[in-house]
Write a protein that holds these residues in place. Structure first.
Motif: not given
Length: 429
Positions: A183-188, A226-231, A262-271
């Motif tokens: 449960y701890g892993v799958l909830r993110g 899982h990727t989406q939860r991380i992003v 989903p990694l395509r949607r990561l956002s940070a001003r320095h990349g």
């Protein structure tokens, strides 16, 4: 080398067989009637589950279709986690079982392993009297078991009652532990924040936030959701820079490309930056370096980027040495201005001594999973200078993330997954 590897594999398989044989004795033979349906089910399970585990471990390397990998991975990997904690709990329960059986033998020296014939009323009355309860009349004799052993023999021995109680408790503890860890892993992953002062960091960079993500391990178990939860979690922290420090995947781009989307949607001003981990090399690191670039991430292959306030460098994982693409600290850090602060992305903590020699101020790593499954943290300590958290080595600080995913069983016990926001601090602030 091959002979030693073969011997190690043979030893592991032999140990696996012995452990399952012992668990069959304690949890199936000692708790069920001979030739009954429960024993047949238990015996079939104790044979099928380890076979599924072996299939889960080898299907990807053997080139099995991805659907097959998914089918065998869930039950196979989960059984490995249950097996670990079932073995540990049964080892703890073994002396308790022995004590109960010794007391039983003292009170009833004729206690049998088999189901006994119905006791006489006099024996039952004597037993009830010794327990301080009212006399109990003898039950009517049960009908004999159906031919072929389809049902249990009449009666329940005290020995079998002890076996069922001890075994059932151990199984409940093991399954509950694994369920909670899954449960701890799958909830993110949760967010962890760490304050790291850097002596060379200018005042203007005080408070700069780096989101550190490691060991996502996309594969037949953990996928796009899982990727989406991380992003989503990373973006909520509003980082200035994102660092993915290896072991993103367990498989090839063809199978896992959609899971990484989903990694395509990561956002940070320095990349967002990426360095390889050892698992990337199991399925072809270059294909993933090319693919993450398409997703908008910047791979640092033994390279450095001069950011406004410090240098950001990255080195390939040690596993790349087998392909001639291992870490090259000279290429990444050799000609830099050492008056500037330097942050290094390196998957494995063991390269910290190279980082110290090249004047790195902060190394960000993963790889250890914090041990992932207790007591695995003690084994991880034997192979890594730091298993989790922040430590100092000379003038260099090392931060090791527990990781955002899980390898093998999608389970963590005693080492919760995390995404770490490292907040840099300037002494001039």
């Amino acid at each position: 080398m091959k002979i030693a590897l073969f011997a190690l594999i043979a030893l592991a398989l032999a140990l696996l067989v012995l452990v399952h044989r012992w668990l069959w004795i304690r949890l199936v033979r000692d708790t069920t009637a001979p030739r009954g349906l429960p024993r047949r089910i238990g015996t079939a399970s104790i044979i099928a589950l380890p076979l599924l585990s072996v299939a889960a471990l080898t299907a990807g390397r053997a080139g099995a279709p991805f659907l097959v990998q998914q089918v065998v991975s869930w039950p196979g990997f989960l059984w490995l986690a249950v097996l670990l904690y079932l073995t540990l709990t049964m080892l703890v329960a073994e002396p308790i079982r022995a004590l109960l059986l010794r007391r039983l033998a003292h009170r009833d020296p004729s206690g049998e392993e088999r189901d006994p014939a119905p006791r006489t009323s006099a024996v039952l009355m004597q037993t009830a009297s010794s327990a301080g309860s009212a006399p109990v009349s003898a039950p009517a004799p049960s009908a004999p078991a159906a031919p072929g052993g389809a049902g249990e023999a009449p009666g329940l021995t005290r020995r079998r009652f002890v076996a069922r109680t001890v075994g059932g408790t151990a199984a409940a503890v093991a399954v509950g532990t694994v369920a909670g860890g899954a449960y701890g892993v799958l909830r993110g992953p949760s967010v962890r924040r760490v304050h790291v002062p850097l002596a060379k960091l200018p005042r203007a960079a005080h408070g700069l936030r780096i989101a550190v993500v490691s060991d996502i391990h996309l594969g037949p178990v953990l996928g796009r959701a899982h990727t989406q939860r991380i992003v989503d979690t990373v973006n909520r922290t509003q980082p200035d820079l994102i660092a993915i420090v290896g072991d993103l995947v367990d498989g090839n781009v063809h199978d896992l490309g959609p899971a990484a989307e989903p990694l395509r949607r990561l956002s940070a001003r320095h990349g967002s930056y990426f360095v390889t981990g050892n698992h990337e090399y199991f399925s072809g690191a270059q294909q993933w370096v090319d693919h993450v670039r398409e997703l908008g991430l910047i791979p640092l292959e033994n390279a450095r980027r001069a950011l406004p306030y410090f240098d950001l460098a990255g080195v390939n994982d040690i596993a790349g040495e087998s392909e001639g693409h291992g870490p090259d600290f000279q290429a990444a850090l050799g000609d830099r201005d050492r008056a500037r602060a330097a942050v290094l992305l390196a998957h494995q903590p063991v390269v910290i001594h190279d980082a110290v020699r090249h004047g790195v101020d902060l190394q960000l790593s993963g790889h250890t999973h914090g041990g992932q499954l207790w007591p695995g943290n003690y084994l991880a300590e034997l192979a890594n200078p730091t298993v989790a958290g922040l430590e100092r080595y000379g003038d260099t600080q090392l931060y090791v993330s527990r990781g955002a995913g899980a390898w093998g069983p999608p389970v963590r016990v005693g080492a919760p997954s995390d995404i770490t926001v490292v907040e840099l601090a300037s002494p001039q602030a």
